[in-house]
Write a protein that holds these residues in place. Sequence first.
Motif, short mmCIF file in Angstrom:
data_model
loop_
_atom_site.label_atom_id
_atom_site.label_comp_id
_atom_site.label_asym_id
_atom_site.label_seq_id
_atom_site.Cartn_x
_atom_site.Cartn_y
_atom_site.Cartn_z
N LEU A 28 0.88 -1.40 0.06
CA LEU A 28 -0.08 0.08 0.15
C LEU A 28 0.97 1.19 0.06
CD1 LEU A 28 -2.88 1.09 0.20
CD2 LEU A 28 -2.76 1.17 2.75
N ARG A 29 1.99 1.32 0.60
CA ARG A 29 2.74 2.34 0.87
C ARG A 29 3.43 2.52 -0.55
NH1 ARG A 29 8.00 3.08 5.06
NH2 ARG A 29 8.47 5.23 4.33
N ARG A 30 3.97 1.38 -0.96
CA ARG A 30 4.67 1.55 -2.43
C ARG A 30 3.47 2.33 -3.41
NH1 ARG A 30 6.17 -3.66 -1.48
NH2 ARG A 30 8.39 -4.04 -0.50
N GLY A 31 2.44 1.67 -3.43
CA GLY A 31 1.39 2.35 -4.33
C GLY A 31 1.13 3.76 -4.00
N LEU A 32 1.05 4.23 -2.67
CA LEU A 32 0.63 5.48 -2.58
C LEU A 32 1.80 6.36 -2.85
CD1 LEU A 32 -1.24 7.21 -1.20
CD2 LEU A 32 -0.05 7.02 0.97
N ILE A 33 3.24 5.79 -2.72
CA ILE A 33 4.43 6.58 -3.17
C ILE A 33 4.35 6.96 -4.72
CG2 ILE A 33 6.70 6.78 -3.49
CD1 ILE A 33 6.65 5.56 -0.42
N ALA A 34 4.03 5.59 -5.24
CA ALA A 34 4.03 5.83 -6.64
C ALA A 34 2.80 6.71 -7.24
CB ALA A 34 3.85 4.50 -7.32
N GLY A 35 1.73 6.56 -6.86
CA GLY A 35 0.44 7.55 -7.32
C GLY A 35 0.85 9.01 -7.12
N ILE A 36 1.27 9.32 -5.95
CA ILE A 36 1.69 10.63 -5.61
C ILE A 36 2.88 11.22 -6.65
CG2 ILE A 36 2.71 12.38 -4.16
CD1 ILE A 36 1.48 10.76 -1.89
N ALA A 37 3.83 10.06 -6.89
CA ALA A 37 4.86 10.86 -7.93
C ALA A 37 4.41 10.91 -9.21
CB ALA A 37 6.05 9.73 -7.95
N ALA A 38 3.16 9.88 -9.73
CA ALA A 38 2.73 9.98 -10.81
C ALA A 38 2.01 11.28 -11.07
CB ALA A 38 1.93 8.78 -11.24
N TYR A 39 1.04 11.77 -10.31
CA TYR A 39 0.12 12.77 -10.32
C TYR A 39 0.97 13.84 -10.05
CZ TYR A 39 -3.85 9.96 -11.05
OH TYR A 39 -4.78 9.03 -11.51
N GLY A 40 2.04 13.87 -9.06
CA GLY A 40 2.87 15.03 -8.99
C GLY A 40 3.66 15.61 -10.23
N LEU A 41 4.30 14.33 -10.96
CA LEU A 41 4.88 15.02 -12.13
C LEU A 41 3.75 15.33 -13.10
CD1 LEU A 41 7.37 11.71 -12.38
CD2 LEU A 41 7.87 14.01 -12.02
N TRP A 42 2.73 14.76 -13.30
CA TRP A 42 1.91 15.43 -14.38
C TRP A 42 1.41 16.81 -13.80
CZ3 TRP A 42 -1.12 10.24 -14.18
CH2 TRP A 42 -0.78 9.50 -15.10
N GLY A 43 1.50 17.18 -12.69
CA GLY A 43 1.17 18.39 -12.11
C GLY A 43 2.25 19.45 -12.44
N LEU A 44 3.47 19.01 -12.47
CA LEU A 44 4.60 20.01 -12.50
C LEU A 44 5.17 19.83 -14.11
CD1 LEU A 44 6.72 19.05 -9.44
CD2 LEU A 44 5.29 20.94 -9.79
N LEU A 45 4.19 19.49 -15.14
CA LEU A 45 4.53 19.49 -16.51
C LEU A 45 4.86 20.64 -17.10
CD1 LEU A 45 2.74 16.58 -18.17
CD2 LEU A 45 5.27 16.86 -17.91
N PRO A 46 3.87 21.88 -16.47
CA PRO A 46 3.82 23.18 -17.06
C PRO A 46 5.44 23.76 -16.79
CG PRO A 46 1.87 22.92 -16.06
CD PRO A 46 2.48 21.74 -15.58
N LEU A 47 6.03 23.55 -15.80
CA LEU A 47 7.47 23.96 -15.26
C LEU A 47 8.40 23.30 -16.73
CD1 LEU A 47 7.57 23.63 -11.71
CD2 LEU A 47 7.04 25.58 -12.94
N PHE A 48 8.28 21.99 -16.89
CA PHE A 48 8.97 21.36 -17.98
C PHE A 48 8.76 22.09 -19.22
CE2 PHE A 48 9.74 18.32 -21.35
CZ PHE A 48 11.21 18.01 -21.13
N PHE A 49 7.39 22.05 -19.78
CA PHE A 49 7.21 22.74 -21.20
C PHE A 49 7.61 23.91 -21.22
CE2 PHE A 49 4.29 18.88 -21.10
CZ PHE A 49 5.29 18.20 -22.08
N ARG A 50 7.55 24.92 -20.20
CA ARG A 50 7.83 26.16 -20.20
C ARG A 50 9.56 26.50 -20.43
NH1 ARG A 50 5.71 30.97 -18.30
NH2 ARG A 50 3.43 30.71 -18.74
N MET A 51 10.33 25.46 -20.17
CA MET A 51 11.83 25.37 -20.49
C MET A 51 11.77 25.34 -21.93
SD MET A 51 13.69 23.55 -17.50
CE MET A 51 12.88 22.05 -17.54
N LEU A 52 10.88 24.89 -22.90
CA LEU A 52 10.79 24.69 -24.08
C LEU A 52 10.05 25.68 -24.83
CD1 LEU A 52 10.70 20.89 -24.41
CD2 LEU A 52 12.60 22.10 -25.12
#
Length: 300
Positions: free
Chosen positions: A8-32
Motif C-alpha cells: 500500500l505504501r509503495r502504491g501511495l508513493i507511486a501514485g503521488i509521484a505520478a500525479y505530482g509529475l503530471w502536475g509539474l509538467l507546465p514547468l518542464f514545457f515552459r523550458m521549451l
Amino acid sequence: MTDADAELRRGLIAGIAAYGLWGLLPLFFRMLHHVNPTEIVMQRIIWSLLLIVAILAARGGLKVLVIALRDRRIALPLAISAALIAINWLTYVWAVHQGQVVAASLGYFLNPLVNVALGVVVLKERLRQWQVAAIAIAALGVAILAASALTTLWISLTLALSFAFYGLVRKLTVVAPMTGLGVETALLAPPALAYLVWEAGHGGMGFGQDLATTLLLIVTGAVTTVPLVLFAVAAQRLSMATLGLLQYLGPTLQFLCGVLLFGEKLSTGQMVSFGLIWVGLVFFASDGIAVARRSRTARA
C-alpha cells in the motif's frame, strides 16, 4: 509493517509521484517555450516510442506489441485513442506556451466528471445521488465559465473531452497499459517523423538548436512514459477511491503553477467557476470514499 502495508505504501508513493509529475509538467514545457508546440509533441511521440520499446524489450514484451499492432481489433480502436491523446498533448503544450495553464488545469479538474457522464451515456451506468449533484454543480460552473471566459473555454473542454474519450476507448480495448501506449505511439510515429523531416527541411527545427534544447526534447519521452509506469504501479496497489482522490493532485499543481509562478490572472467568472467545480469534486470524492467504506464494511 506487514507485506500488505508495504504494498500500500509503495502504491501511495507511486501514485503521488505520478500525479505530482503530471502536475509539474507546465514547468518542464515552459523550458521549451522557444520550440514550436507541434514539434514538441512530435518529438514526444518519437522519444516515448523508443523508451517504451526499450522497456518492453527488457520485459520480453516486444512480441506482444507486434501481435497487437497486427490485430485489427486492437489496432483500430487504438488508432482512435492515439488521435485523441495527440490532440490532448498538442492542446496542452500549446496552452502552456500561450500562458493558459489555469485553463488547462480546469480541463483536468473536469475530466473525472466527464468520465462519469460518459459512463452513463455510453456504458449505461447508473449514477448515485451525490454523483448527480456533483455533475450538476460542475455543469453550472462550466456555464458560468462559458459566459465569462469564452476565449479559453475551448482549451478546458478540449482537454477534458479528449482525455475522457481516450480513457473510454482504452477501457473498451483489451490490452495491457504499456503495450497499448506502445501501439499508440507506433501508429503516431510515421506522421510525427514526416512532420519533423518537413520541419528540418524548412529550417525551423528546435532539435539540434543547442545542447540544452536537444536534451530537453529527448527527455520528453521519459516525461511521458515514467508517470504512466508509476500510475500502473499505483493502480495495482490502491483502491479506486484513493486513486480518485490522488488524481486531483495533478490539476491542483497545474493551477498553482499558473497563478503563483506564471502570474496568470483569474477573472471573477473563472473564480466562481472553479469554486463550483471544486464543490462538485468534493461531492464526487466524498461519494467515492463513502462507497469504498461501505464495501469494506460489507466484506468484513
